[in-house]
Design a protein around this motif. Sequence first.
Motif, PDB file in Angstrom:
ATOM      1  N   VAL A  39      48.361 -11.544  14.402  1.00 21.49           N
ATOM      2  CA  VAL A  39      47.204 -10.956  15.141  1.00 21.49           C
ATOM      3  C   VAL A  39      45.902 -11.422  14.806  1.00 21.49           C
ATOM      4  CG1 VAL A  39      46.109  -8.664  15.826  1.00 21.49           C
ATOM      5  CG2 VAL A  39      48.660  -8.879  15.233  1.00 21.49           C
ATOM      6  N   GLU A  40      44.938 -12.000  15.724  1.00 18.11           N
ATOM      7  CA  GLU A  40      43.583 -12.420  15.249  1.00 18.11           C
ATOM      8  C   GLU A  40      42.820 -11.142  15.520  1.00 18.11           C
ATOM      9  OE1 GLU A  40      42.802 -15.542  14.071  1.00 18.11           O
ATOM     10  OE2 GLU A  40      44.904 -16.199  14.370  1.00 18.11           O
ATOM     11  N   GLU A  41      42.023 -10.878  14.415  1.00 15.30           N
ATOM     12  CA  GLU A  41      41.034  -9.866  14.528  1.00 15.30           C
ATOM     13  C   GLU A  41      39.463 -10.378  14.262  1.00 15.30           C
ATOM     14  OE1 GLU A  41      41.504  -6.631  12.010  1.00 15.30           O
ATOM     15  OE2 GLU A  41      43.628  -5.832  12.820  1.00 15.30           O
ATOM     16  N   GLU A  71      36.476   0.428  -3.291  1.00 15.86           N
ATOM     17  CA  GLU A  71      36.064  -0.795  -3.076  1.00 15.86           C
ATOM     18  C   GLU A  71      34.665  -0.916  -2.604  1.00 15.86           C
ATOM     19  OE1 GLU A  71      40.396  -3.244  -2.564  1.00 15.86           O
ATOM     20  OE2 GLU A  71      39.341  -2.447  -0.575  1.00 15.86           O
ATOM     21  N   TRP A  72      33.763  -1.373  -3.245  1.00 15.92           N
ATOM     22  CA  TRP A  72      32.467  -1.494  -2.572  1.00 15.92           C
ATOM     23  C   TRP A  72      32.364  -2.808  -1.683  1.00 15.92           C
ATOM     24  CZ3 TRP A  72      28.707   2.239  -2.469  1.00 15.92           C
ATOM     25  CH2 TRP A  72      28.971   3.207  -3.345  1.00 15.92           C
ATOM     26  N   CYS A  73      31.834  -2.737  -0.665  1.00 16.43           N
ATOM     27  CA  CYS A  73      31.931  -3.797   0.282  1.00 16.43           C
ATOM     28  C   CYS A  73      30.590  -3.729   1.433  1.00 16.43           C
ATOM     29  CB  CYS A  73      33.148  -3.868   1.260  1.00 16.43           C
ATOM     30  SG  CYS A  73      33.719  -2.356   1.974  1.00 16.43           S
ATOM     31  N   LEU A  74      30.207  -4.699   2.126  1.00 18.13           N
ATOM     32  CA  LEU A  74      29.450  -4.727   3.068  1.00 18.13           C
ATOM     33  C   LEU A  74      29.738  -4.141   4.296  1.00 18.13           C
ATOM     34  CD1 LEU A  74      28.460  -8.732   2.595  1.00 18.13           C
ATOM     35  CD2 LEU A  74      27.471  -6.749   1.950  1.00 18.13           C
ATOM     36  N   PRO A  75      28.925  -3.472   4.780  1.00 17.91           N
ATOM     37  CA  PRO A  75      29.620  -2.838   6.089  1.00 17.91           C
ATOM     38  C   PRO A  75      30.009  -3.781   7.353  1.00 17.91           C
ATOM     39  CG  PRO A  75      27.087  -2.585   5.854  1.00 17.91           C
ATOM     40  CD  PRO A  75      27.630  -3.286   4.860  1.00 17.91           C
ATOM     41  N   LYS A  76      31.100  -3.562   8.021  1.00 21.27           N
ATOM     42  CA  LYS A  76      31.343  -4.468   9.044  1.00 21.27           C
ATOM     43  C   LYS A  76      32.237  -3.514   9.985  1.00 21.27           C
ATOM     44  CE  LYS A  76      35.081  -6.236   6.359  1.00 21.27           C
ATOM     45  NZ  LYS A  76      34.758  -5.327   5.120  1.00 21.27           N
ATOM     46  N   GLY A  77      32.727  -4.072  11.176  1.00 18.47           N
ATOM     47  CA  GLY A  77      33.595  -3.374  12.261  1.00 18.47           C
ATOM     48  C   GLY A  77      33.782  -4.611  13.291  1.00 18.47           C
ATOM     49  N   HIS A  78      34.804  -3.841  14.119  1.00 23.28           N
ATOM     50  CA  HIS A  78      35.105  -4.583  15.284  1.00 23.28           C
ATOM     51  C   HIS A  78      34.029  -4.474  16.499  1.00 23.28           C
ATOM     52  CE1 HIS A  78      38.791  -4.273  13.151  1.00 23.28           C
ATOM     53  NE2 HIS A  78      39.156  -5.135  13.689  1.00 23.28           N
ATOM     54  N   PRO A  79      33.839  -5.664  17.241  1.00 26.03           N
ATOM     55  CA  PRO A  79      32.989  -5.496  18.263  1.00 26.03           C
ATOM     56  C   PRO A  79      33.683  -4.261  19.359  1.00 26.03           C
ATOM     57  CG  PRO A  79      33.260  -7.601  17.878  1.00 26.03           C
ATOM     58  CD  PRO A  79      34.104  -6.794  17.114  1.00 26.03           C
ATOM     59  N   SER A 109      30.352 -16.881   8.114  1.00 23.80           N
ATOM     60  CA  SER A 109      31.824 -16.101   8.395  1.00 23.80           C
ATOM     61  C   SER A 109      32.721 -16.411   7.441  1.00 23.80           C
ATOM     62  CB  SER A 109      32.433 -16.634   9.945  1.00 23.80           C
ATOM     63  OG  SER A 109      31.277 -16.496  10.796  1.00 23.80           O
ATOM     64  N   ILE A 110      33.445 -15.383   7.032  1.00 26.27           N
ATOM     65  CA  ILE A 110      34.694 -15.787   6.207  1.00 26.27           C
ATOM     66  C   ILE A 110      35.759 -15.202   6.874  1.00 26.27           C
ATOM     67  CG2 ILE A 110      33.406 -15.265   3.903  1.00 26.27           C
ATOM     68  CD1 ILE A 110      34.315 -12.290   4.066  1.00 26.27           C
ATOM     69  N   ASP A 111      37.129 -15.634   6.337  1.00 31.11           N
ATOM     70  CA  ASP A 111      38.359 -15.113   6.991  1.00 31.11           C
ATOM     71  C   ASP A 111      39.267 -15.224   5.989  1.00 31.11           C
ATOM     72  OD1 ASP A 111      38.565 -18.178   6.643  1.00 31.11           O
ATOM     73  OD2 ASP A 111      40.158 -18.076   8.464  1.00 31.11           O
ATOM     74  N   TYR A 112      40.355 -14.352   6.138  1.00 31.53           N
ATOM     75  CA  TYR A 112      41.360 -13.926   5.255  1.00 31.53           C
ATOM     76  C   TYR A 112      42.671 -13.550   6.069  1.00 31.53           C
ATOM     77  CZ  TYR A 112      39.325  -9.380   5.664  1.00 31.53           C
ATOM     78  OH  TYR A 112      38.660  -8.247   6.109  1.00 31.53           O
ATOM     79  N   VAL A 121      47.846 -10.354   9.832  1.00 29.65           N
ATOM     80  CA  VAL A 121      46.631 -10.285  10.464  1.00 29.65           C
ATOM     81  C   VAL A 121      45.600 -11.471  10.005  1.00 29.65           C
ATOM     82  CG1 VAL A 121      44.379  -8.902  10.797  1.00 29.65           C
ATOM     83  CG2 VAL A 121      46.782  -7.592  10.864  1.00 29.65           C
ATOM     84  N   HIS A 122      45.191 -12.473  10.800  1.00 28.76           N
ATOM     85  CA  HIS A 122      44.101 -13.200  10.485  1.00 28.76           C
ATOM     86  C   HIS A 122      42.698 -12.655  10.814  1.00 28.76           C
ATOM     87  CE1 HIS A 122      42.056 -17.101  11.356  1.00 28.76           C
ATOM     88  NE2 HIS A 122      41.924 -16.963   9.829  1.00 28.76           N
TER      89      HIS A 122
END
Length: 182
Positions: A39-41, A71-79, A109-112, A121-122
Amino acid sequence: MAHPVPSAPGRRTNPPLPSAIGAHVAPAPHSAPASLPTVEEISAGGVVVDTSDAELRVAIIARLNRGGRLEWCLPKGHPEGNENNEQAAVREIAEETGIDGRILAPLGSIDYWFTVSGHRVHKTVHHYLLRATGGELTIENDPDQEAVDVAWVPIQELARKLSFPNERRIADLAREVLPEHL
């Protein structure tokens, strides 16, 4: 100089997209069975900086991982809907931190990869540098209630506070390009 980023067990780190910080990291061997569907996200978020403060504080969030570790992280989410990545980044940062912002520059951009519920999930995350324009630090408006805490961190300490190496590289890049936008 490229520095390989260690992968968490069961994860693979792909090279950053061309718009990312430019380092090329060799992908780690992928251990998930090839028979799992992929699945691409896409997500968007970034580094929102309070430029009215001499410390240039950045709003970050804390989440609990599947193992219950903070885990401390940068805020992000899906369009959502017809949002582009920039609009999603602004909305997600506001929802997860309570801080409104205006985009100053793309940070790359980063991907994992990760495996969950019988599929791989990619995920690609597009990051932006934003100037804080208002709001109050809170997690109360996070509709998914993924954030369990939020904090202001001086930009000089940001990379040390973040849990993930790829986000630490984005934080370092934000610190480098921010003076161009002050």
